[in-house]
Design a protein around this motif. Structure first.
Motif, PDB file in Angstrom:
ATOM      1  N   UNK A  79       0.843  -1.186   0.000  1.00 38.40           N
ATOM      2  CA  UNK A  79       0.000   0.000   0.000  1.00 38.40           C
ATOM      3  C   UNK A  79       0.876   1.232   0.000  1.00 38.40           C
ATOM      4  N   UNK A  80       0.557   2.194  -0.848  1.00 43.00           N
ATOM      5  CA  UNK A  80       1.325   3.424  -0.961  1.00 43.00           C
ATOM      6  C   UNK A  80       0.978   4.383   0.167  1.00 43.00           C
ATOM      7  N   UNK A  81       1.947   5.210   0.496  1.00 48.43           N
ATOM      8  CA  UNK A  81       1.707   6.251   1.492  1.00 48.43           C
ATOM      9  C   UNK A  81       0.832   7.333   0.866  1.00 48.43           C
ATOM     10  N   UNK A  82      -0.047   7.950   1.639  1.00 49.16           N
ATOM     11  CA  UNK A  82      -0.875   9.031   1.105  1.00 49.16           C
ATOM     12  C   UNK A  82      -0.002  10.193   0.629  1.00 49.16           C
ATOM     13  N   UNK A  83      -0.449  10.870  -0.412  1.00 53.68           N
ATOM     14  CA  UNK A  83       0.269  12.045  -0.889  1.00 53.68           C
ATOM     15  C   UNK A  83      -0.669  13.236  -0.872  1.00 53.68           C
ATOM     16  N   UNK A  84      -0.104  14.428  -0.821  1.00 52.39           N
ATOM     17  CA  UNK A  84      -0.899  15.646  -0.785  1.00 52.39           C
ATOM     18  C   UNK A  84      -0.780  16.364  -2.130  1.00 52.39           C
ATOM     19  N   UNK A  85      -1.925  16.751  -2.676  1.00 47.44           N
ATOM     20  CA  UNK A  85      -1.967  17.486  -3.940  1.00 47.44           C
ATOM     21  C   UNK A  85      -2.950  18.631  -3.773  1.00 47.44           C
ATOM     22  N   UNK A  86      -2.466  19.858  -3.953  1.00 52.57           N
ATOM     23  CA  UNK A  86      -3.344  21.031  -3.929  1.00 52.57           C
ATOM     24  C   UNK A  86      -4.099  21.133  -2.601  1.00 52.57           C
ATOM     25  N   UNK A  87      -3.499  20.652  -1.529  1.00 52.33           N
ATOM     26  CA  UNK A  87      -4.125  20.706  -0.211  1.00 52.33           C
ATOM     27  C   UNK A  87      -5.057  19.541   0.093  1.00 52.33           C
ATOM     28  N   UNK A  88      -5.157  18.578  -0.810  1.00 53.05           N
ATOM     29  CA  UNK A  88      -6.014  17.405  -0.619  1.00 53.05           C
ATOM     30  C   UNK A  88      -5.129  16.169  -0.479  1.00 53.05           C
ATOM     31  N   UNK A  89      -5.621  15.196   0.257  1.00 55.30           N
ATOM     32  CA  UNK A  89      -4.865  13.962   0.456  1.00 55.30           C
ATOM     33  C   UNK A  89      -5.378  12.883  -0.483  1.00 55.30           C
ATOM     34  N   UNK A  90      -4.468  12.239  -1.185  1.00 54.55           N
ATOM     35  CA  UNK A  90      -4.795  11.154  -2.102  1.00 54.55           C
ATOM     36  C   UNK A  90      -4.396   9.855  -1.415  1.00 54.55           C
ATOM     37  N   UNK A  91      -5.366   8.977  -1.196  1.00 56.78           N
ATOM     38  CA  UNK A  91      -5.062   7.692  -0.577  1.00 56.78           C
ATOM     39  C   UNK A  91      -6.167   6.701  -0.917  1.00 56.78           C
ATOM     40  N   UNK A  92      -5.877   5.415  -0.770  1.00 58.77           N
ATOM     41  CA  UNK A  92      -6.910   4.412  -1.055  1.00 58.77           C
ATOM     42  C   UNK A  92      -7.955   4.367   0.069  1.00 58.77           C
ATOM     43  N   UNK A  93      -9.189   4.046  -0.311  1.00 54.62           N
ATOM     44  CA  UNK A  93     -10.251   3.873   0.685  1.00 54.62           C
ATOM     45  C   UNK A  93     -10.216   2.447   1.225  1.00 54.62           C
ATOM     46  N   UNK A  94     -11.252   2.052   1.940  1.00 57.79           N
ATOM     47  CA  UNK A  94     -11.292   0.735   2.567  1.00 57.79           C
ATOM     48  C   UNK A  94     -11.230  -0.413   1.554  1.00 57.79           C
ATOM     49  N   UNK A  95     -11.731  -0.166   0.339  1.00 60.05           N
ATOM     50  CA  UNK A  95     -11.748  -1.217  -0.677  1.00 60.05           C
ATOM     51  C   UNK A  95     -10.532  -1.181  -1.594  1.00 60.05           C
ATOM     52  N   UNK A  96      -9.597  -0.251  -1.331  1.00 60.09           N
ATOM     53  CA  UNK A  96      -8.377  -0.169  -2.121  1.00 60.09           C
ATOM     54  C   UNK A  96      -8.468   0.741  -3.329  1.00 60.09           C
ATOM     55  N   UNK A  97      -9.623   1.391  -3.540  1.00 55.39           N
ATOM     56  CA  UNK A  97      -9.756   2.330  -4.647  1.00 55.39           C
ATOM     57  C   UNK A  97      -9.264   3.701  -4.197  1.00 55.39           C
ATOM     58  N   UNK A  98      -8.729   4.469  -5.126  1.00 54.81           N
ATOM     59  CA  UNK A  98      -8.133   5.768  -4.810  1.00 54.81           C
ATOM     60  C   UNK A  98      -9.203   6.838  -4.680  1.00 54.81           C
ATOM     61  N   UNK A  99      -9.052   7.682  -3.650  1.00 52.15           N
ATOM     62  CA  UNK A  99     -10.006   8.762  -3.396  1.00 52.15           C
ATOM     63  C   UNK A  99      -9.264  10.032  -3.028  1.00 52.15           C
ATOM     64  N   UNK A 100      -9.978  11.160  -3.124  1.00 53.58           N
ATOM     65  CA  UNK A 100      -9.470  12.467  -2.727  1.00 53.58           C
ATOM     66  C   UNK A 100     -10.174  12.841  -1.427  1.00 53.58           C
ATOM     67  N   UNK A 101      -9.399  13.146  -0.395  1.00 52.19           N
ATOM     68  CA  UNK A 101      -9.935  13.494   0.916  1.00 52.19           C
ATOM     69  C   UNK A 101      -9.560  14.934   1.259  1.00 52.19           C
ATOM     70  N   UNK A 102     -10.484  15.635   1.950  1.00 53.68           N
ATOM     71  CA  UNK A 102     -10.171  16.995   2.378  1.00 53.68           C
ATOM     72  C   UNK A 102      -9.427  16.954   3.708  1.00 53.68           C
TER      73      UNK A 102
END
Length: 62
Positions: free
Chosen positions: A1-24
């Motif tokens: 599993x990749x470490x979350x990254x920050x883009x434009x002030x948002x965090x990019x990380x996988x959700x519980x099912x392993x799909x990628x999401x944008x979090x505030x």
């Protein structure tokens, strides 16, 4: 599993099912899920926060 990254002030990380999401900043999922991390990064790079609406003034009765 990749470490979350920050883009434009948002965090990019996988959700519980392993799909990628944008979090505030509060951890709320605001976009996704996406099939790839690159797709989530592309979306986060164009997101812009909208200012909160102005508070309504109450009529004060003296």
């Amino acid at each position: 599993m990749s470490a979350p990254i920050s883009v434009n002030g948002y965090e990019i990380k996988p959700n519980e099912t392993g799909e990628w999401c944008v979090f505030d900043a509060s951890g709320e999922n605001i976009a996704g899920p996406f099939n790839t991390q690159e797709a989530a990064i592309e979306v986060a790079s164009v997101l812009q926060d909208q200012p909160a609406p102005p508070a309504r003034r109450r009529n004060k009765k003296n």
